[in-house]
Design an enzyme around this catalytic site. Structure first.
Site, mmCIF file in Angstrom:
data_model
loop_
_atom_site.group_PDB
_atom_site.id
_atom_site.type_symbol
_atom_site.label_atom_id
_atom_site.label_comp_id
_atom_site.label_asym_id
_atom_site.label_seq_id
_atom_site.Cartn_x
_atom_site.Cartn_y
_atom_site.Cartn_z
ATOM 1 N N CYS A 2 -29.242 -5.449 -51.371
ATOM 2 C CA CYS A 2 -30.225 -4.769 -52.212
ATOM 3 C C CYS A 2 -31.638 -5.010 -51.672
ATOM 4 O O CYS A 2 -31.925 -6.022 -51.061
ATOM 5 C CB CYS A 2 -30.190 -5.228 -53.647
ATOM 6 S SG CYS A 2 -28.559 -5.168 -54.386
ATOM 7 N N ARG A 27 -30.770 -1.889 -46.834
ATOM 8 C CA ARG A 27 -30.203 -3.053 -47.526
ATOM 9 C C ARG A 27 -29.182 -2.659 -48.585
ATOM 10 O O ARG A 27 -28.518 -3.524 -49.168
ATOM 11 C CB ARG A 27 -31.325 -3.857 -48.185
ATOM 12 C CG ARG A 27 -32.381 -4.339 -47.219
ATOM 13 C CD ARG A 27 -33.485 -5.027 -47.959
ATOM 14 N NE ARG A 27 -33.098 -6.325 -48.438
ATOM 15 C CZ ARG A 27 -33.281 -7.452 -47.779
ATOM 16 N NH1 ARG A 27 -33.871 -7.439 -46.610
ATOM 17 N NH2 ARG A 27 -32.890 -8.602 -48.289
ATOM 18 N N TRP A 71 -26.908 -2.296 -53.401
ATOM 19 C CA TRP A 71 -25.595 -2.426 -52.764
ATOM 20 C C TRP A 71 -24.765 -3.226 -53.763
ATOM 21 O O TRP A 71 -25.018 -4.413 -53.980
ATOM 22 C CB TRP A 71 -25.713 -3.179 -51.443
ATOM 23 C CG TRP A 71 -24.413 -3.273 -50.700
ATOM 24 C CD1 TRP A 71 -23.847 -2.347 -49.886
ATOM 25 C CD2 TRP A 71 -23.513 -4.388 -50.695
ATOM 26 N NE1 TRP A 71 -22.667 -2.804 -49.384
ATOM 27 C CE2 TRP A 71 -22.430 -4.046 -49.867
ATOM 28 C CE3 TRP A 71 -23.503 -5.635 -51.324
ATOM 29 C CZ2 TRP A 71 -21.359 -4.916 -49.640
ATOM 30 C CZ3 TRP A 71 -22.440 -6.490 -51.104
ATOM 31 C CH2 TRP A 71 -21.377 -6.131 -50.264
ATOM 32 N N ASN A 95 -32.234 -9.103 -56.168
ATOM 33 C CA ASN A 95 -31.421 -9.141 -54.956
ATOM 34 C C ASN A 95 -30.778 -10.524 -54.915
ATOM 35 O O ASN A 95 -31.485 -11.526 -54.847
ATOM 36 C CB ASN A 95 -32.317 -8.913 -53.727
ATOM 37 C CG ASN A 95 -31.620 -9.238 -52.423
ATOM 38 O OD1 ASN A 95 -30.413 -9.093 -52.313
ATOM 39 N ND2 ASN A 95 -32.381 -9.681 -51.437
ATOM 40 N N GLY A 96 -29.460 -10.573 -55.015
ATOM 41 C CA GLY A 96 -28.774 -11.873 -54.997
ATOM 42 C C GLY A 96 -27.573 -11.826 -55.929
ATOM 43 O O GLY A 96 -27.106 -10.745 -56.313
ATOM 44 N N GLU A 468 -14.793 -5.698 -31.132
ATOM 45 C CA GLU A 468 -15.961 -4.872 -31.440
ATOM 46 C C GLU A 468 -15.583 -3.378 -31.490
ATOM 47 O O GLU A 468 -16.012 -2.647 -32.389
ATOM 48 C CB GLU A 468 -17.062 -5.134 -30.384
ATOM 49 C CG GLU A 468 -18.191 -4.123 -30.314
ATOM 50 C CD GLU A 468 -19.081 -4.065 -31.550
ATOM 51 O OE1 GLU A 468 -18.885 -4.867 -32.482
ATOM 52 O OE2 GLU A 468 -19.954 -3.184 -31.581
ATOM 53 N N LYS A 472 -15.998 -1.133 -34.892
ATOM 54 C CA LYS A 472 -16.855 0.063 -34.909
ATOM 55 C C LYS A 472 -16.056 1.264 -35.382
ATOM 56 O O LYS A 472 -16.531 2.055 -36.176
ATOM 57 C CB LYS A 472 -17.424 0.291 -33.507
ATOM 58 C CG LYS A 472 -18.794 0.813 -33.453
ATOM 59 C CD LYS A 472 -19.947 -0.149 -33.660
ATOM 60 C CE LYS A 472 -19.737 -1.379 -34.449
ATOM 61 N NZ LYS A 472 -20.779 -2.381 -34.312
ATOM 62 N N GLU A 475 -15.203 0.981 -39.180
ATOM 63 C CA GLU A 475 -16.419 0.997 -39.981
ATOM 64 C C GLU A 475 -16.952 2.414 -40.228
ATOM 65 O O GLU A 475 -17.352 2.738 -41.341
ATOM 66 C CB GLU A 475 -17.469 0.192 -39.195
ATOM 67 C CG GLU A 475 -18.729 -0.102 -39.897
ATOM 68 C CD GLU A 475 -19.651 -0.943 -39.004
ATOM 69 O OE1 GLU A 475 -19.373 -1.128 -37.804
ATOM 70 O OE2 GLU A 475 -20.667 -1.412 -39.533
ATOM 71 N N HIS A 491 3.357 -11.325 -29.165
ATOM 72 C CA HIS A 491 3.598 -12.339 -30.203
ATOM 73 C C HIS A 491 3.588 -11.740 -31.608
ATOM 74 O O HIS A 491 3.478 -12.467 -32.582
ATOM 75 C CB HIS A 491 2.552 -13.457 -30.096
ATOM 76 C CG HIS A 491 2.625 -14.182 -28.787
ATOM 77 N ND1 HIS A 491 3.701 -14.966 -28.441
ATOM 78 C CD2 HIS A 491 1.776 -14.218 -27.724
ATOM 79 C CE1 HIS A 491 3.510 -15.461 -27.230
ATOM 80 N NE2 HIS A 491 2.341 -15.015 -26.770
ATOM 81 N N LYS A 590 -26.871 -2.290 -44.137
ATOM 82 C CA LYS A 590 -27.300 -2.756 -42.811
ATOM 83 C C LYS A 590 -27.518 -4.264 -42.777
ATOM 84 O O LYS A 590 -27.194 -4.917 -41.805
ATOM 85 C CB LYS A 590 -28.593 -2.013 -42.436
ATOM 86 C CG LYS A 590 -29.156 -2.373 -41.083
ATOM 87 C CD LYS A 590 -28.448 -1.615 -39.990
ATOM 88 C CE LYS A 590 -28.865 -2.027 -38.608
ATOM 89 N NZ LYS A 590 -27.723 -1.995 -37.679
HETATM 90 C C1 F6R Z 1 -21.081 -3.845 -37.597
HETATM 91 C C2 F6R Z 1 -22.243 -4.430 -38.229
HETATM 92 C C3 F6R Z 1 -22.081 -5.704 -38.955
HETATM 93 C C4 F6R Z 1 -23.215 -6.662 -38.597
HETATM 94 C C5 F6R Z 1 -23.137 -7.939 -39.440
HETATM 95 C C6 F6R Z 1 -24.179 -8.951 -39.051
HETATM 96 O O1 F6R Z 1 -21.408 -2.669 -36.916
HETATM 97 O O2 F6R Z 1 -23.312 -3.889 -38.161
HETATM 98 O O3 F6R Z 1 -20.841 -6.275 -38.729
HETATM 99 O O4 F6R Z 1 -23.123 -6.956 -37.238
HETATM 100 O O5 F6R Z 1 -23.293 -7.631 -40.783
HETATM 101 O O6 F6R Z 1 -25.467 -8.430 -39.156
HETATM 102 P P1 F6R Z 1 -26.685 -9.084 -38.392
HETATM 103 O O7 F6R Z 1 -26.511 -8.837 -36.946
HETATM 104 O O8 F6R Z 1 -27.885 -8.392 -38.954
HETATM 105 O O9 F6R Z 1 -26.647 -10.537 -38.722
#
Ligand code: F6R
Length: 595
Positions: A2, A27, A71, A95-96, A468, A472, A475, A491, A590
């Site tokens: 948030c 956020r 969020w 926020n929290g 990764e 991606k 997500e 395995h 984000k």
């Molecule tokens: C995946 C993604 C998340 C962030 C994670 C950590 O695409 O964006 O998995 O990598 O939330 O975020 P930061 O890098 O801001 O600590």
């Protein structure tokens, strides 16, 4: 997560709040709300959806306001659960997480309070109302004593108008000092259009803001922000994510600029920690999500290049484990935002044990950069898409340089260091060649867009890249994907491989190349389709795989930077075929500021 914002001053609050919320949308973006006070009249708006669709031009509403971009943590996404939460004329944005909200709610309900939402935040408004005796800050102070959890809050009330009361514990909040008043926000991106003078609130601090004054429990330093809000234009791109992937080659150059010597690296942010790093006998690399996969790659890089004991740690796990920590160790926190709560909590723990704490961070001035003892910026510029792409490339590049730095303090010889440095200088051109020819990747992604399950495999340096690639894809496309080391298939996961579950195999010509070929054969023998990432001209891979994406050759330790790029593009184009909300995938945000 948030984002919270507030303004009190001579200007109309509403447009400032809307503008700030648009900056904070990363956020959280499931719902938003704004409350503006005007001589005992209250304007309140709460909506499900995105603030980016809100018009900031509107009639005069008043000079004091607070806003929130949500969020959801406690309570589903609906209008009544959006903030500001209100009770009896007390308006709160938060926020929290309030951990004891259920007990408090039960207690308050017993006293006759009626609740209108399912949020934890609403109890704060009720507690303030309970404690109110004519002075808002006194009531907030008393209410917070009853709360267990984390918060960055802003409170206004027509019952004690003319002020905004803010408080913080484990969730960020800053005050911007403007010529015409004060603005508060979760981070400086929301205030920089109005002022560069800011004060950062510390944990357990409270502040009372009026139009022309502010009171904080203790004297605080005013800092000057020395950066501008980067342009957030998508340019000609349909999505920020594609724009940011296309910047991945530029990010490599930006990360290395001015930092490479002939056989060593110069990292200003590690200068003061040089001696401790020399003596360190173990490096923890801490991150979450994509940041964790960069950390995991860093583990392999540091073991190989620096010859030091390194271990990647998930920010959300390490703090609960009894890992042996001491002052002979260092921890490197890898984060785009520098605000990830799980990382910050682990950082606190590491400090308690005397571990040297460093950051690999993108956002300048973020909490991580303030709390660590040193570190290296990734210099990627602002990353807007929720899925992290170019930041990951920046993290890999910086972690490679830190590995050289640590290596030169140990047994990495000059010739080997020179070789890596020379190739680092060439790498952006190779990255460019992948980015410049992405039509083949788009075609393959379209071809496979109807599959519901994907497996990603890689070995050694490319194992974290498989993770990764899978993250991606799931997500942004909402398709199931998993990553494993190629050697682990037999395995267990092989049981899932058939003609309906394609495997993406990262198979450059490195020290585990032959092993990867065998893993691909194992998949093929079970009728599994294979999309391979291989080096240009590789005929062996072509024979086994159904589709091949070619990349240039480089040093083994630098392959992850190149192999990542097609995987980012593959995820993007597959999500595009499925018409997904690529820049703001459902249920995510984000910056993850809750634990
Ligand atoms: C995946 C993604 C998340 C962030 C994670 C950590 O695409 O964006 O998995 O990598 O939330 O975020 P930061 O890098 O801001 O600590």
């Amino acid at each position: 997560m948030c984002g919270i914002i507030g303004y009190i001053g001579e200007k109309q609050a509403y447009p400032i709040i809307v503008n700030g919320l648009k900056k904070l949308e990363y956020r959280g973006y499931d719902s938003y709300g704004i409350c503006v006070l005007n001589n005992n009249n209250v304007f309140l708006k709460r909506k499900v959806g995105r603030i980016s669709e809100e018009n900031s031009e509107s009639e005069d509403k008043g000079f004091i306001g607070i806003g929130h971009s949500r969020w959801a943590t406690t309570g589903s996404v609906c209008e009544k659960n959006a903030h500001p939460q209100e009770y009896n004329g007390f308006y709160v944005v938060h926020n929290g997480i309030i951990e004891n909200y259920k007990d408090l709610k039960e207690e308050l309900t017993g006293k006759g309070h009626q609740f209108n939402s399912d949020t934890d935040t609403e109890v704060i408004a009720h507690l303030i109302s309970d404690e109110f005796n004519g002075n808002l800050e006194d009531a907030v102070r008393k209410a917070l004593k009853r709360i267990v959890g984390s918060y960055g809050i802003a409170v206004v009330s027509p019952k004690d108008e003319g002020k905004i009361v803010i408080a913080k514990l484990s969730s960020p909040i800053i005050i911007g000092i403007c010529a015409d008043g004060h603005i508060i926000a979760s981070d400086s991106s929301a205030v920089i259009d109005y002022t560069k003078q800011i004060i950062t609130l510390d944990d357990n601090e409270m502040a009372v803001l009026r139009k022309d004054s502010y009171i904080i429990s203790k004297e605080k330093k005013i800092e000057t922000i020395d950066w501008e809000n980067d342009s957030v234009s998508k340019g000609d791109y349909e999505h920020f994510m594609l724009k940011e992937i296309m910047e991945e080659s530029k990010v490599i150059d930006s990360a290395i600029q001015g930092r490479l010597l002939e056989d060593d690296v110069k990292l200003g942010g590690l200068e003061t920690s040089k001696e401790r790093l020399k003596k360190a006998n173990k490096i923890h690399l801490v991150g979450c999500g994509t940041g964790y996969y960069a950390a995991k790659t860093g583990e392999y890089l540091m073991e190989e290049i620096a010859g030091i004991d390194a271990e990647a740690q998930m920010g959300s796990e390490i703090r609960y484990r009894n890992v042996r920590l001491d002052s002979n160790q260092a921890a490197i926190f890898v984060s785009q935002s520098g605000e990830t709560a799980d990382n910050l909590a682990s950082l606190k723990k590491m400090k308690e044990f005397g571990v040297l704490t460093l950051g690999v961070t993108n956002v300048i001035g973020s909490t991580q950069t303030k709390e660590t003892e040193g570190g290296v910026y990734t210099r990627c510029g602002r990353e807007v898409a929720v899925a992290s792409t170019k930041a990951f490339i920046g993290q890999l590049t910086v972690l490679t340089m830190i590995s050289i730095f640590l290596g030169r303090q140990r047994n990495l010889n000059s010739e080997k260091a020179k070789e890596i440095i020379l190739e680092l200088k060439n790498l952006s051109k190779k990255a460019d060649s992948i980015l410049g020819d992405c039509s083949k990747i788009e075609e393959i992604a379209k071809k496979y867009s109807q599959y519901k399950d994907f497996w990603f495999i890689g070995r050694k340096f490319n194992y974290p890249i498989a993770l990764e690639g899978a993250l991606k894809l799931k997500e942004i496309s909402y398709v199931h994907a998993e990553g494993t080391p190629g050697g682990e298939l037999k395995h267990g996961p092989l049981a899932l491989i058939d003609e309906n579950c394609p495997t993406i195999a990262i198979c450059p010509q490195d020290s585990v190349y032959d092993k990867m070929l065998s893993n691909m054969e194992e998949v093929k023998a079970r009728n599994g389709k294979i999309i391979a990432i291989a080096n240009i001209g590789d005929e062996k891979v072509k024979e086994i795989a159904d589709d091949v994406i070619y990349i240039p050759k480089t040093l083994e330790c630098l392959f992850p930077i190149l192999t990542t790029i097609p995987l980012h593009l593959f995820a993007y184009y597959l999500a595009l075929s499925l018409n997904r909300d690529i820049d703001k995938p459902r249920n995510l945000a984000k910056s993850v500021t809750v634990e």
